[in-house]
Design a protein around this motif. Structure first.
Motif, PDB file in Angstrom:
ATOM      1  N   UNK A  64     -42.119  -3.828  -9.994  1.00  0.00           N
ATOM      2  CA  UNK A  64     -42.237  -4.968 -10.927  1.00  0.00           C
ATOM      3  C   UNK A  64     -40.896  -5.689 -11.045  1.00  0.00           C
ATOM      4  N   UNK A  65     -40.951  -6.981 -11.318  1.00  0.00           N
ATOM      5  CA  UNK A  65     -39.714  -7.748 -11.542  1.00  0.00           C
ATOM      6  C   UNK A  65     -39.107  -7.300 -12.867  1.00  0.00           C
TER       7      UNK A  65
ATOM      8  N   UNK B 162     -44.672  -9.018  -9.260  1.00  0.00           N
ATOM      9  CA  UNK B 162     -44.415  -7.862  -8.402  1.00  0.00           C
ATOM     10  C   UNK B 162     -43.472  -8.329  -7.295  1.00  0.00           C
ATOM     11  N   UNK B 163     -42.381  -7.623  -7.148  1.00  0.00           N
ATOM     12  CA  UNK B 163     -41.386  -7.940  -6.118  1.00  0.00           C
ATOM     13  C   UNK B 163     -41.686  -7.055  -4.913  1.00  0.00           C
TER      14      UNK B 163
ATOM     15  N   UNK C 236     -45.213 -11.720  -6.261  1.00  0.00           N
ATOM     16  CA  UNK C 236     -46.628 -11.938  -6.534  1.00  0.00           C
ATOM     17  C   UNK C 236     -46.780 -12.089  -8.046  1.00  0.00           C
ATOM     18  N   UNK C 237     -47.367 -13.216  -8.472  1.00  0.00           N
ATOM     19  CA  UNK C 237     -47.548 -13.509  -9.893  1.00  0.00           C
ATOM     20  C   UNK C 237     -49.015 -13.719 -10.203  1.00  0.00           C
TER      21      UNK C 237
ATOM     22  N   UNK D 138     -43.068 -18.047 -19.577  1.00  0.00           N
ATOM     23  CA  UNK D 138     -43.713 -18.333 -20.854  1.00  0.00           C
ATOM     24  C   UNK D 138     -44.340 -19.719 -20.879  1.00  0.00           C
ATOM     25  N   UNK D 139     -43.619 -20.708 -20.353  1.00  0.00           N
ATOM     26  CA  UNK D 139     -44.162 -22.070 -20.305  1.00  0.00           C
ATOM     27  C   UNK D 139     -45.384 -22.106 -19.400  1.00  0.00           C
ATOM     28  N   UNK D 140     -45.285 -21.476 -18.237  1.00  0.00           N
ATOM     29  CA  UNK D 140     -46.405 -21.460 -17.292  1.00  0.00           C
ATOM     30  C   UNK D 140     -47.621 -20.783 -17.914  1.00  0.00           C
TER      31      UNK D 140
END
Length: 182
Positions: A18-19, A25-26, A42-43, A90-92
């Motif tokens: 995880x980032x 996910x890194x 991966x988001x 957070x904005x996304x």
């Protein structure tokens, strides 16, 4: 995942974790064709967003463009990369969770300004000057006046209450009747 070095399509994942803020996910990857190593993220994406520009033109939402804009405003400011990533995520997330497929560029700009205001005042002014298309020094003065007034109000709101009893003005002494001397 296509290799960025040779274009090979068969890359292998060597490590996943995880980032820092657990929003992605890194993955460390390697290309068996050229031996090149690279990282992907991966988001979670709740929905495809379309940005409606001021001109009425519609374009796909680009998280990387949002991140570049925030990073530009924060250039040479003492803000950790993790806090920038949290702000952009957070904005996304907020935009994706509105339930609307289309979002205005104004809504994105206001969300960025709100986030930057809480993160760094200089970055907030930088972003606002471009977003609101400042043309004169007076535009900066006006924004800084609002910023200073908000800071003064926040300081007053956070001021601790006075200790001990609250001083009360004493009542004026009672008036005495004057005696007339004859």
């Amino acid at each position: 995942m296509r290799c960025p070095y040779c274009g090979g399509l068969d890359t292998q994942v060597k490590d996943s974790r995880p980032s820092d803020d657990s929003s992605a996910i890194r993955r460390r990857r390697i290309c068996p064709d050229c031996g090149g190593r690279f990282t992907t993220f991966e988001r979670v994406q709740l929905r495809e967003l379309i940005v409606v520009k001021r001109s009425g033109r519609k374009v796909p939402f680009d998280r990387d463009k949002l991140q570049r804009s925030v990073e530009t405003a924060l250039r040479k400011r003492p803000v950790e990369a993790e806090r920038i990533e949290r702000l952009v995520s957070g904005i996304t997330r907020r935009l994706e969770s509105t339930g609307e497929a289309e979002v205005t560029s104004e809504a994105i700009g206001e969300a960025v300004m709100e986030g930057l205001k809480g993160l760094d005042d200089v970055a907030y002014v930088r972003f606002a000057s471009v977003y609101k298309n400042f043309r004169e020094a007076r535009d900066f003065e006006e924004l800084l006046g609002h910023l200073a007034a908000g800071a003064a109000q926040a300081a007053a709101d956070e001021a601790p209450p006075p200790k001990g009893p609250v001083p009360v003005d004493p009542a004026p002494p009672p008036r005495r009747a004057r005696s007339r001397a004859s």
